[in-house]
Design a protein around this motif. Structure first.
Motif, PDB file in Angstrom:
ATOM      1  N   GLY A 270      38.521  44.204  28.135  1.00 37.13           N
ATOM      2  CA  GLY A 270      39.189  43.996  29.427  1.00 37.13           C
ATOM      3  C   GLY A 270      40.303  42.964  29.395  1.00 37.13           C
ATOM      4  O   GLY A 270      41.137  42.907  30.301  1.00 37.13           O
ATOM      5  N   LEU A 271      40.304  42.125  28.344  1.00 34.61           N
ATOM      6  CA  LEU A 271      41.321  41.066  28.301  1.00 34.61           C
ATOM      7  C   LEU A 271      42.740  41.643  28.280  1.00 34.61           C
ATOM      8  O   LEU A 271      43.664  41.045  28.803  1.00 34.61           O
ATOM      9  N   LEU A 272      42.887  42.813  27.662  1.00 38.50           N
ATOM     10  CA  LEU A 272      44.226  43.391  27.541  1.00 38.50           C
ATOM     11  C   LEU A 272      44.816  43.686  28.914  1.00 38.50           C
ATOM     12  O   LEU A 272      46.000  43.467  29.158  1.00 38.50           O
ATOM     13  N   GLU A 273      43.970  44.175  29.832  1.00 35.45           N
ATOM     14  CA  GLU A 273      44.533  44.511  31.148  1.00 35.45           C
ATOM     15  C   GLU A 273      44.808  43.248  31.961  1.00 35.45           C
ATOM     16  O   GLU A 273      45.640  43.256  32.865  1.00 35.45           O
ATOM     17  N   LEU A 274      44.135  42.139  31.625  1.00 29.85           N
ATOM     18  CA  LEU A 274      44.436  40.878  32.329  1.00 29.85           C
ATOM     19  C   LEU A 274      45.881  40.458  32.082  1.00 29.85           C
ATOM     20  O   LEU A 274      46.528  39.863  32.933  1.00 29.85           O
ATOM     21  N   LEU A 275      46.380  40.776  30.887  1.00 30.04           N
ATOM     22  CA  LEU A 275      47.752  40.401  30.540  1.00 30.04           C
ATOM     23  C   LEU A 275      48.779  41.098  31.430  1.00 30.04           C
ATOM     24  O   LEU A 275      49.916  40.659  31.529  1.00 30.04           O
ATOM     25  N   GLU A 276      48.359  42.190  32.039  1.00 30.59           N
ATOM     26  CA  GLU A 276      49.307  42.934  32.870  1.00 30.59           C
ATOM     27  C   GLU A 276      49.482  42.318  34.253  1.00 30.59           C
ATOM     28  O   GLU A 276      50.342  42.727  35.022  1.00 30.59           O
ATOM     29  N   VAL A 277      48.644  41.335  34.593  1.00 32.78           N
ATOM     30  CA  VAL A 277      48.812  40.648  35.875  1.00 32.78           C
ATOM     31  C   VAL A 277      50.008  39.703  35.760  1.00 32.78           C
ATOM     32  O   VAL A 277      50.060  38.883  34.839  1.00 32.78           O
ATOM     33  N   PRO A 278      50.991  39.811  36.661  1.00 38.68           N
ATOM     34  CA  PRO A 278      52.170  38.945  36.581  1.00 38.68           C
ATOM     35  C   PRO A 278      51.758  37.469  36.625  1.00 38.68           C
ATOM     36  O   PRO A 278      50.912  37.076  37.434  1.00 38.68           O
TER      37      PRO A 278
ATOM     38  N   ILE B 283      35.645  35.296  31.933  1.00 41.58           N
ATOM     39  CA  ILE B 283      36.237  36.450  32.613  1.00 41.58           C
ATOM     40  C   ILE B 283      36.795  37.424  31.585  1.00 41.58           C
ATOM     41  O   ILE B 283      37.516  37.021  30.671  1.00 41.58           O
ATOM     42  N   ALA B 284      36.417  38.707  31.729  1.00 44.48           N
ATOM     43  CA  ALA B 284      36.846  39.689  30.729  1.00 44.48           C
ATOM     44  C   ALA B 284      37.265  41.010  31.365  1.00 44.48           C
ATOM     45  O   ALA B 284      37.342  42.027  30.693  1.00 44.48           O
ATOM     46  N   SER B 285      37.509  41.002  32.671  1.00 47.32           N
ATOM     47  CA  SER B 285      37.998  42.236  33.299  1.00 47.32           C
ATOM     48  C   SER B 285      38.727  41.869  34.584  1.00 47.32           C
ATOM     49  O   SER B 285      38.558  40.768  35.126  1.00 47.32           O
ATOM     50  N   LEU B 286      39.511  42.825  35.070  1.00 42.87           N
ATOM     51  CA  LEU B 286      40.252  42.586  36.307  1.00 42.87           C
ATOM     52  C   LEU B 286      39.316  42.325  37.483  1.00 42.87           C
ATOM     53  O   LEU B 286      39.563  41.441  38.305  1.00 42.87           O
ATOM     54  N   SER B 287      38.216  43.080  37.541  1.00 47.93           N
ATOM     55  CA  SER B 287      37.323  42.904  38.697  1.00 47.93           C
ATOM     56  C   SER B 287      36.646  41.538  38.652  1.00 47.93           C
ATOM     57  O   SER B 287      36.480  40.873  39.672  1.00 47.93           O
ATOM     58  N   GLN B 288      36.281  41.083  37.445  1.00 48.66           N
ATOM     59  CA  GLN B 288      35.698  39.730  37.324  1.00 48.66           C
ATOM     60  C   GLN B 288      36.717  38.668  37.747  1.00 48.66           C
ATOM     61  O   GLN B 288      36.377  37.693  38.410  1.00 48.66           O
ATOM     62  N   LEU B 289      37.967  38.910  37.361  1.00 48.18           N
ATOM     63  CA  LEU B 289      39.011  37.943  37.718  1.00 48.18           C
ATOM     64  C   LEU B 289      39.196  37.900  39.228  1.00 48.18           C
ATOM     65  O   LEU B 289      39.314  36.820  39.826  1.00 48.18           O
ATOM     66  N   GLU B 290      39.172  39.059  39.863  1.00 43.86           N
ATOM     67  CA  GLU B 290      39.349  39.127  41.306  1.00 43.86           C
ATOM     68  C   GLU B 290      38.227  38.367  42.019  1.00 43.86           C
ATOM     69  O   GLU B 290      38.467  37.552  42.917  1.00 43.86           O
ATOM     70  N   THR B 291      36.993  38.594  41.565  1.00 41.60           N
ATOM     71  CA  THR B 291      35.843  37.907  42.163  1.00 41.60           C
ATOM     72  C   THR B 291      35.976  36.392  41.999  1.00 41.60           C
ATOM     73  O   THR B 291      35.753  35.631  42.941  1.00 41.60           O
ATOM     74  N   ALA B 292      36.354  35.962  40.800  1.00 41.62           N
ATOM     75  CA  ALA B 292      36.458  34.524  40.525  1.00 41.62           C
ATOM     76  C   ALA B 292      37.549  33.879  41.377  1.00 41.62           C
ATOM     77  O   ALA B 292      37.406  32.732  41.819  1.00 41.62           O
ATOM     78  N   CYS B 293      38.630  34.604  41.625  1.00 47.42           N
ATOM     79  CA  CYS B 293      39.695  34.078  42.477  1.00 47.42           C
ATOM     80  C   CYS B 293      39.207  33.967  43.918  1.00 47.42           C
ATOM     81  O   CYS B 293      39.457  32.972  44.604  1.00 47.42           O
ATOM     82  N   GLN B 294      38.524  35.010  44.342  1.00 46.36           N
ATOM     83  CA  GLN B 294      38.050  35.012  45.728  1.00 46.36           C
ATOM     84  C   GLN B 294      37.059  33.882  45.988  1.00 46.36           C
ATOM     85  O   GLN B 294      37.015  33.318  47.082  1.00 46.36           O
ATOM     86  N   SER B 295      36.274  33.533  44.970  1.00 47.58           N
ATOM     87  CA  SER B 295      35.286  32.464  45.170  1.00 47.58           C
ATOM     88  C   SER B 295      35.909  31.085  44.927  1.00 47.58           C
ATOM     89  O   SER B 295      35.226  30.068  45.062  1.00 47.58           O
TER      90      SER B 295
END
Length: 583
Positions: free
Chosen positions: A89-97, A113-125
Motif C-alpha cells: 500500500g505504500l506505493l499508492e500513498l506516494l500518489e497523495v499530493p 500506516i500502509a494503505s490509503l484507508s489507514q492514512l485517512e483514518t489516522a488523519c481523521q483521528s
DNA sequence: GCCGTTTTCGGCCCGACTGTTTTCAGTCG
C-alpha cells in the motif's frame, strides 16, 4: 521477459528504494534505466544474448546482472525481497499530493500506516498532526488529497487537456499585463497522457497575472499561489500551473518548463561543459551562484539557446532525451511531418457499421476540410457489436461508393472516397472476409477485435499471419490499448514489426486520442526496419477528422517525416502504393 | 548505482513554494 516488463520492474525498484530512504542517486539509476528501456529500439533478449548490455549508457555492472537475470530466468530475487520488505500500500500513498518518500516513511515507521484507508483514518483521528514534520495543515491537506483522488483522475488524455487549456490560454493572452504566453510541459511535448497543464507567461506585473489566473471561473481549488507561480485545479479535475517571468526570461523559461526533466538535465550539463549555467532565467557565463544580468547570454528564442549549446533546434515533441542531442549536434534532426501534409485518412467508419454519418455527409465534410481522399473501412461481419457488414452489404457499399465517385468526377471534383474494410483478424490469424472480396477493395485494414486474452505467442502469430496476407495493406491499432481504460493485449510488437517489414505491410498510427496506437516509442524501430506509417482517424463521426492533427503530433514524437507516412501521398501515388503489395 | 583524460572517490540539475520551523526540510516540477 520483454523490454516493457523489465522496465516496469526497474521503475518499481526505484520507487521502493526511495521509500527505503536509499541514496537518491541510486534510485535515480534504476529510474533512468527503466526509462531508457521503455523506448529502447532493440529487444533485450538479443542484447543479453550478444552480451552488449554494458554498451548502453547508465547500465553498470549491477544493472547488467539484474537485467540479465530478469531476461533469462524471468525473475529477480533482489526485487522479490525488496518488494516483500515493504507493504504494497505504500506505493499508492506516494500518489497523495504533498507526500513524498520521506513523509511516507515517517507515516509507516511511526504509525504503521500502509494503505490509503489507514492514512485517512489516522488523519481523521488527528494522529498524523502529532508526527514530527507534520501539523494540522499537512493533515488536512492529506485528507483533501485523498478525497480529490477518489473524485478525479490524476491523468488525462491530451485531447481533454487541449480543450481545457486553449480557452485559458486565450484569456491569459488577452490580459493587459501579459506580454507573451504559451503552454509548456507534457502538453507542448505532445505526450498522449497529461498529468497537469503548464502555462507560462511573461509580464512586468506578475502579481496581477497570478491573481487573474487564480480567479478564473474554471478554477475550483488553489493549491499554491506565490509571487511568480500558482498551482490550481480546474473543473474536470485537471491541475494547472502558471509561471510568470520577465519577457527576456521567456525563452529560457519556455525551454525549461517544456522539459522533459531528462532533456533539461542534459541541457544543463552541456551548459556546464561550456563554462555556462542554464536555468529558467537565462544562460549565464561563469559558474557563479547568482543570475547576474551582466553575465547573461541573451537569447530571443529557444532556437538561440540550443545554438549557444552547439545544437540545432530540437522540436518540443523530441525533447525526451531519446537521442535528440546526438542528432541535434550532428545536424540530423529530421524535418518532422506537419499535419497539413496529410491528404486523408485510410481507416474510417460510416453509418453502414458503427459510424454516425452518411457517405454524402462524409464526402461534403472531407472536401470542406481539404482532403484528397477518405477511405470507408467499415467493420467486417464478425464484429456484430459494431454492426459489421456481411459480404453482400459490402458489395452494395462498393457499388454505392463507385456511383458517388462518378458523380464527383462529373462535377469536376478531385476528391474521392476509397472503398475498404476494417477486417477482423480471427483466431489463428484467419481473416473475416475471403481474399476474393478483399481483392475488390481499395484499402484493407486488418485489426483484432476479439480474443484479447490469448497468450503473447498466439496474438503475435495472428498479427503476423494477417500481415502475410497479400491483400492486407496495413495492421490497425496494433496493441488494442485504450488509454486510461484498457491495457494492450500481450504481443511481441518487435516481431510483428519485423513481419511487416518483410511483407511490405504498413502499420497504422491510430490517431484517436484513446488509442495513439502504434505507440510513438516504437516508431523509431519500425522506421529503422523500413515500415511505413499510416496516420488514420478511425473516424466514427465527422468531427473525428480533427484526430489527423493529434495523430501527426504523435508521429512527430516518433521522429516521423512526410516520407515515412503513406497518407501524405497524392491520390495517384497512393493508388500505386496500394497496388504494390498485391503485385 | 553510474561515471571518469581533473578517473576508483566524490560527485550526481536546480529553483519555488509550503509548512513547520526559529533557519530549513520536503515536495514538486
Amino acid at each position: 521477459m520483454d523490454n516493457d516488463q523489465v522496465a516496469a520492474i526497474l521503475a518499481e525498484i526505484g520507487v521502493l528504494l526511495e521509500l527505503k530512504g536509499e541514496n537518491p542517486f541510486k534510485t535515480r539509476a534504476y529510474t533512468n534505466a527503466a526509462r531508457t528501456l521503455e523506448t529502447f529500439p532493440e529487444r533485450l533478449e538479443t542484447i543479453v544474448a550478444e552480451n552488449r548490455l554494458g554498451e548502453i549508457k547508465g547500465f553498470g555492472q549491477a544493472l547488467q546482472d539484474k537485467i540479465t537475470q530478469l531476461v533469462t530466468t524471468g525473475s529477480l530475487p533482489y526485487y522479490d525481497e525488496l518488494k516483500a520488505s515493504l507493504p504494497p500500500g505504500l506505493l499508492e500513498l506516494l500518489e497523495v499530493p504533498g507526500l513524498g518518500p520521506k513523509k511516507v516513511k515517517i507515516l509507516h515507521d511511526k504509525l504503521n500506516i500502509a494503505s490509503l484507508s489507514q492514512l485517512e483514518t489516522a488523519c481523521q483521528s488527528g494522529q498524523v498532526a502529532e508526527l514530527p514534520g507534520f501539523a494540522a495543515k499537512t493533515q488536512s491537506k492529506i485528507l483533501d488529497g485523498i478525497a480529490f483522488r477518489k473524485k478525479y483522475a490524476s491523468h488525462h488524455l491530451i485531447s481533454l487537456a487541449l480543450r481545457t487549456a486553449d480557452p485559458i490560454l486565450d484569456q491569459l493572452r488577452s490580459h493587459p499585463d501579459v506580454i507573451r504566453c504559451a503552454t509548456a510541459g507534457s502538453l507542448r511535448r505532445h505526450k498522449e497522457i497529461i498529468g497537469d497543464i503548464d502555462f507560462l507567461a511573461s509580464s512586468r506585473n506578475p502579481t496581477a497575472v497570478i491573481a487573474f489566473f487564480t480567479a478564473l471561473p474554471g478554477v475550483i481549488l488553489i493549491h499554491a499561489s506565490g509571487d511568480t507561480k500558482a498551482s490550481v485545479v480546474l473543473e474536470g479535475g485537471i491541475q494547472a500551473d502558471l509561471r510568470v517571468v520577465t519577457d527576456p526570461e521567456f525563452p529560457f523559461a519556455l525551454a525549461y518548463f517544456t522539459g522533459s526533466k531528462e532533456h533539461n538535465i542534459v541541457m544543463r550539463q552541456r551548459a556546464i561543459e561550456r563554462g555556462l549555467r542554464l536555468n529558467e532565467y537565462g544562460l549565464f557565463r561563469s559558474n557563479s551562484e547568482t543570475n547576474d544580468p551582466a553575465l547573461l547570454l541573451p537569447c530571443a528564442t529557444e532556437e538561440e539557446i540550443y545554438n549557444q549549446l552547439d545544437l540545432d533546434f530540437i522540436p518540443p515533441e523530441l525533447r525526451e532525451n531519446q537521442g535528440e542531442f546526438d542528432a541535434a549536434a550532428e545536424h540530423r534532426i529530421p524535418r518532422l511531418i506537419e499535419w497539413t501534409e496529410l491528404r486523408g485518412s485510410l481507416h474510417n467508419h460510416s453509418q453502414w457499421s458503427d459510424g454516425r454519418d452518411s457517405l454524402n455527409d462524409i464526402i461534403a465534410a472531407m472536401i470542406d476540410l481539404g482532403c484528397d481522399y477518405w477511405a470507408i473501412t467499415d467493420h467486417s461481419k464478425s464484429s456484430v457489436q459494431a454492426n459489421g457488414l456481411q459480404p453482400d452489404r459490402l458489395q452494395r457499399q462498393i457499388t454505392e461508393i463507385a456511383s458517388r465517385n462518378r458523380r464527383l468526377a462529373d462535377e469536376g471534383e478531385s476528391f474521392r472516397l476509397l472503398t475498404g474494410t476494417e477486417v477482423d483478424i480471427l483466431n489463428e490469424g484467419r481473416l473475416d472476409f475471403d481474399n476474393d472480396l478483399l481483392a475488390q477493395l481499395d484499402v484493407v485494414v486488418a485489426s483484432i477485435h476479439q480474443g484479447f486474452t490469448q497468450s503473447e505467442p498466439e496474438i503475435t502469430r495472428r498479427l503476423i499471419r494477417a500481415a502475410e496476407n497479400p491483400f492486407v495493406h496495413m495492421l490497425g491499432h496494433l496493441s488494442g490499448r485504450l488509454l486510461l481504460e484498457r491495457h494492450p493485449y500481450k504481443l511481441d510488437a518487435h516481431a510483428v514489426i519485423d513481419a511487416c517489414a518483410e511483407t511490405g505491410t504498413w502499420i497504422e498510427l491510430n490517431a484517436s486520442p484513446y488509442r495513439f496506437d502504434l505507440d510513438w516509442r516504437l516508431w523509431s524501430y519500425a522506421k529503422s526496419r523500413g515500415v511505413k506509417c499510416v496516420i488514420n482517424c478511425d473516424a466514427h463521426r465527422l468531427e473525428h477528422s480533427g484526430f489527423l492533427r493529434l495523430g501527426a503530433g504523435i508521429a512527430r514524437k516518433g521522429w516521423l517525416t512526410k516520407a515515412d507516412v503513406i497518407n501524405t501521398l497524392p491520390l495517384p501515388q497512393l493508388k500505386k502504393a496500394l497496388a504494390q503489395k498485391r503485385a
